[in-house]
Design a protein around this motif. Structure first.
Motif, PDB file in Angstrom:
ATOM      1  N   MET A   1       0.819  -1.187   0.000  1.00  0.00           N
ATOM      2  CA  MET A   1       0.000   0.000   0.000  1.00  0.00           C
ATOM      3  C   MET A   1       0.866   1.254   0.000  1.00  0.00           C
ATOM      4  O   MET A   1       0.465   2.286  -0.488  1.00  0.00           O
ATOM      5  N   ALA A   2       2.055   1.175   0.548  1.00  0.00           N
ATOM      6  CA  ALA A   2       2.936   2.336   0.590  1.00  0.00           C
ATOM      7  C   ALA A   2       3.594   2.583  -0.763  1.00  0.00           C
ATOM      8  O   ALA A   2       4.030   3.685  -1.031  1.00  0.00           O
ATOM      9  N   ILE A   3       3.659   1.589  -1.625  1.00  0.00           N
ATOM     10  CA  ILE A   3       4.309   1.737  -2.918  1.00  0.00           C
ATOM     11  C   ILE A   3       3.615   2.779  -3.801  1.00  0.00           C
ATOM     12  O   ILE A   3       4.286   3.635  -4.361  1.00  0.00           O
ATOM     13  N   PRO A   4       2.272   2.775  -3.938  1.00  0.00           N
ATOM     14  CA  PRO A   4       1.650   3.827  -4.749  1.00  0.00           C
ATOM     15  C   PRO A   4       1.893   5.228  -4.188  1.00  0.00           C
ATOM     16  O   PRO A   4       2.084   6.171  -4.942  1.00  0.00           O
ATOM     17  N   TRP A   5       1.896   5.353  -2.867  1.00  0.00           N
ATOM     18  CA  TRP A   5       2.171   6.656  -2.292  1.00  0.00           C
ATOM     19  C   TRP A   5       3.582   7.109  -2.608  1.00  0.00           C
ATOM     20  O   TRP A   5       3.821   8.265  -2.930  1.00  0.00           O
ATOM     21  N   LEU A   6       4.516   6.195  -2.494  1.00  0.00           N
ATOM     22  CA  LEU A   6       5.901   6.557  -2.766  1.00  0.00           C
ATOM     23  C   LEU A   6       6.087   6.964  -4.222  1.00  0.00           C
ATOM     24  O   LEU A   6       6.782   7.926  -4.516  1.00  0.00           O
ATOM     25  N   SER A   7       5.480   6.212  -5.132  1.00  0.00           N
ATOM     26  CA  SER A   7       5.619   6.579  -6.539  1.00  0.00           C
ATOM     27  C   SER A   7       4.921   7.899  -6.824  1.00  0.00           C
ATOM     28  O   SER A   7       5.421   8.710  -7.612  1.00  0.00           O
ATOM     29  N   ALA A   8       3.783   8.151  -6.178  1.00  0.00           N
ATOM     30  CA  ALA A   8       3.087   9.424  -6.377  1.00  0.00           C
ATOM     31  C   ALA A   8       3.903  10.575  -5.801  1.00  0.00           C
ATOM     32  O   ALA A   8       3.981  11.645  -6.402  1.00  0.00           O
ATOM     33  N   LEU A   9       4.533  10.348  -4.661  1.00  0.00           N
ATOM     34  CA  LEU A   9       5.330  11.404  -4.053  1.00  0.00           C
ATOM     35  C   LEU A   9       6.599  11.698  -4.857  1.00  0.00           C
ATOM     36  O   LEU A   9       7.083  12.821  -4.850  1.00  0.00           O
ATOM     37  N   LYS A  10       7.126  10.704  -5.540  1.00  0.00           N
ATOM     38  CA  LYS A  10       8.325  10.917  -6.359  1.00  0.00           C
ATOM     39  C   LYS A  10       8.002  11.721  -7.609  1.00  0.00           C
ATOM     40  O   LYS A  10       8.848  12.458  -8.103  1.00  0.00           O
ATOM     41  N   VAL A  11       6.797  11.585  -8.125  1.00  0.00           N
ATOM     42  CA  VAL A  11       6.412  12.264  -9.357  1.00  0.00           C
ATOM     43  C   VAL A  11       6.167  13.750  -9.126  1.00  0.00           C
ATOM     44  O   VAL A  11       6.417  14.569  -9.999  1.00  0.00           O
ATOM     45  N   ILE A  12       5.695  14.135  -7.945  1.00  0.00           N
ATOM     46  CA  ILE A  12       5.340  15.524  -7.652  1.00  0.00           C
ATOM     47  C   ILE A  12       6.620  16.353  -7.500  1.00  0.00           C
ATOM     48  O   ILE A  12       7.496  16.007  -6.716  1.00  0.00           O
ATOM     49  N   PRO A  13       6.724  17.468  -8.239  1.00  0.00           N
ATOM     50  CA  PRO A  13       7.896  18.348  -8.082  1.00  0.00           C
ATOM     51  C   PRO A  13       7.737  19.222  -6.833  1.00  0.00           C
ATOM     52  O   PRO A  13       7.222  20.331  -6.890  1.00  0.00           O
ATOM     53  N   TRP A  14       8.176  18.715  -5.700  1.00  0.00           N
ATOM     54  CA  TRP A  14       7.932  19.386  -4.433  1.00  0.00           C
ATOM     55  C   TRP A  14       8.625  20.732  -4.354  1.00  0.00           C
ATOM     56  O   TRP A  14       8.139  21.659  -3.704  1.00  0.00           O
ATOM     57  N   GLY A  15       9.758  20.881  -4.997  1.00  0.00           N
ATOM     58  CA  GLY A  15      10.434  22.180  -4.998  1.00  0.00           C
ATOM     59  C   GLY A  15       9.580  23.249  -5.650  1.00  0.00           C
ATOM     60  O   GLY A  15       9.459  24.373  -5.145  1.00  0.00           O
ATOM     61  N   ASP A  16       8.970  22.903  -6.786  1.00  0.00           N
ATOM     62  CA  ASP A  16       8.091  23.857  -7.462  1.00  0.00           C
ATOM     63  C   ASP A  16       6.846  24.146  -6.632  1.00  0.00           C
ATOM     64  O   ASP A  16       6.392  25.294  -6.557  1.00  0.00           O
ATOM     65  N   VAL A  17       6.306  23.115  -6.018  1.00  0.00           N
ATOM     66  CA  VAL A  17       5.106  23.304  -5.192  1.00  0.00           C
ATOM     67  C   VAL A  17       5.416  24.266  -4.052  1.00  0.00           C
ATOM     68  O   VAL A  17       4.643  25.199  -3.785  1.00  0.00           O
ATOM     69  N   MET A  18       6.527  24.063  -3.377  1.00  0.00           N
ATOM     70  CA  MET A  18       6.873  24.916  -2.244  1.00  0.00           C
ATOM     71  C   MET A  18       7.229  26.333  -2.687  1.00  0.00           C
ATOM     72  O   MET A  18       6.926  27.303  -1.994  1.00  0.00           O
ATOM     73  N   SER A  19       7.861  26.473  -3.856  1.00  0.00           N
ATOM     74  CA  SER A  19       8.228  27.817  -4.310  1.00  0.00           C
ATOM     75  C   SER A  19       7.007  28.611  -4.753  1.00  0.00           C
ATOM     76  O   SER A  19       6.984  29.832  -4.641  1.00  0.00           O
ATOM     77  N   HIS A  20       5.974  27.938  -5.257  1.00  0.00           N
ATOM     78  CA  HIS A  20       4.775  28.637  -5.716  1.00  0.00           C
ATOM     79  C   HIS A  20       3.714  28.778  -4.627  1.00  0.00           C
ATOM     80  O   HIS A  20       2.723  29.477  -4.849  1.00  0.00           O
ATOM     81  N   ALA A  21       3.892  28.156  -3.494  1.00  0.00           N
ATOM     82  CA  ALA A  21       2.880  28.192  -2.434  1.00  0.00           C
ATOM     83  C   ALA A  21       2.562  29.613  -1.969  1.00  0.00           C
ATOM     84  O   ALA A  21       1.377  29.950  -1.827  1.00  0.00           O
ATOM     85  N   PRO A  22       3.547  30.486  -1.735  1.00  0.00           N
ATOM     86  CA  PRO A  22       3.182  31.843  -1.292  1.00  0.00           C
ATOM     87  C   PRO A  22       2.361  32.615  -2.329  1.00  0.00           C
ATOM     88  O   PRO A  22       1.427  33.325  -1.974  1.00  0.00           O
ATOM     89  N   SER A  23       2.694  32.460  -3.601  1.00  0.00           N
ATOM     90  CA  SER A  23       1.926  33.190  -4.620  1.00  0.00           C
ATOM     91  C   SER A  23       0.506  32.632  -4.733  1.00  0.00           C
ATOM     92  O   SER A  23      -0.449  33.396  -4.930  1.00  0.00           O
ATOM     93  N   VAL A  24       0.347  31.326  -4.594  1.00  0.00           N
ATOM     94  CA  VAL A  24      -0.988  30.732  -4.626  1.00  0.00           C
ATOM     95  C   VAL A  24      -1.807  31.233  -3.441  1.00  0.00           C
ATOM     96  O   VAL A  24      -2.986  31.585  -3.588  1.00  0.00           O
ATOM     97  N   LEU A  25      -1.194  31.296  -2.276  1.00  0.00           N
ATOM     98  CA  LEU A  25      -1.878  31.794  -1.091  1.00  0.00           C
ATOM     99  C   LEU A  25      -2.283  33.250  -1.275  1.00  0.00           C
ATOM    100  O   LEU A  25      -3.411  33.635  -0.935  1.00  0.00           O
ATOM    101  N   GLN A  26      -1.404  34.059  -1.828  1.00  0.00           N
ATOM    102  CA  GLN A  26      -1.726  35.470  -2.050  1.00  0.00           C
ATOM    103  C   GLN A  26      -2.874  35.626  -3.046  1.00  0.00           C
ATOM    104  O   GLN A  26      -3.771  36.441  -2.853  1.00  0.00           O
ATOM    105  N   LYS A  27      -2.858  34.834  -4.122  1.00  0.00           N
ATOM    106  CA  LYS A  27      -3.944  34.901  -5.107  1.00  0.00           C
ATOM    107  C   LYS A  27      -5.264  34.471  -4.481  1.00  0.00           C
ATOM    108  O   LYS A  27      -6.314  35.047  -4.775  1.00  0.00           O
ATOM    109  N   ALA A  28      -5.230  33.464  -3.613  1.00  0.00           N
ATOM    110  CA  ALA A  28      -6.448  33.023  -2.938  1.00  0.00           C
ATOM    111  C   ALA A  28      -6.979  34.124  -2.030  1.00  0.00           C
ATOM    112  O   ALA A  28      -8.191  34.367  -1.983  1.00  0.00           O
ATOM    113  N   ARG A  29      -6.088  34.803  -1.329  1.00  0.00           N
ATOM    114  CA  ARG A  29      -6.524  35.913  -0.475  1.00  0.00           C
ATOM    115  C   ARG A  29      -7.103  37.052  -1.303  1.00  0.00           C
ATOM    116  O   ARG A  29      -8.108  37.657  -0.932  1.00  0.00           O
ATOM    117  N   ASP A  30      -6.459  37.365  -2.437  1.00  0.00           N
ATOM    118  CA  ASP A  30      -6.987  38.405  -3.320  1.00  0.00           C
ATOM    119  C   ASP A  30      -8.376  38.037  -3.822  1.00  0.00           C
ATOM    120  O   ASP A  30      -9.276  38.885  -3.894  1.00  0.00           O
TER     121      ASP A  30
END
Length: 118
Positions: A1-30
């Motif tokens: 059961m952990a294998i699909p999670w691991l493969s899904a977590l490897k595919v997600i570009p976490w660096g991009d997600v974290m770098s864009h998080a503040p701008s997404v939050l600001q747009k949501a507030r706007d």
């Protein structure tokens, strides 16, 4: 059961997600601020000019306006409730994924310690 999670977590570009998080939050507030400005609260009671008793038609109009506002508030509340429920589900999924990763990390560290000892 952990294998699909691991493969899904490897595919997600976490660096991009974290770098864009503040701008997404600001747009949501706007968006939320703009939405609040669009739906300005209307006063429920209107002052009587000559302290006359309002007519039945005016009272019915006020009541209809109040019902429309109540319906809009109920719809907004249900949307917010749905959003919070979705966020809670996503948070639970993240917590389970992180706990799985922690367990995997512990196993790997234990395996490395046994490999170096052996």
């Amino acid at each position: 059961m952990a294998i699909p999670w691991l493969s899904a977590l490897k595919v997600i570009p976490w660096g991009d997600v974290m770098s864009h998080a503040p701008s997404v939050l600001q747009k949501a507030r706007d968006l939320m601020d703009r939405r609040r400005e669009d739906v300005a609260p209307q006063p429920m009671a209107t002052p009587n000019v000559h302290d006359d008793v309002p007519s039945l038609g005016e009272l019915k109009n006020r009541l209809l306006t109040a019902h429309v506002q109540i319906d809009a508030l109920q719809q907004r509340q249900s949307q917010l409730t749905q959003t919070v429920a979705e966020l809670a589900e996503q948070n639970a999924a993240l917590v389970s994924a992180v706990s799985g990763l922690r367990q995997t990390l512990r196993l790997l560290v234990g395996g490395l310690v046994l490999a170096f000892v052996g």
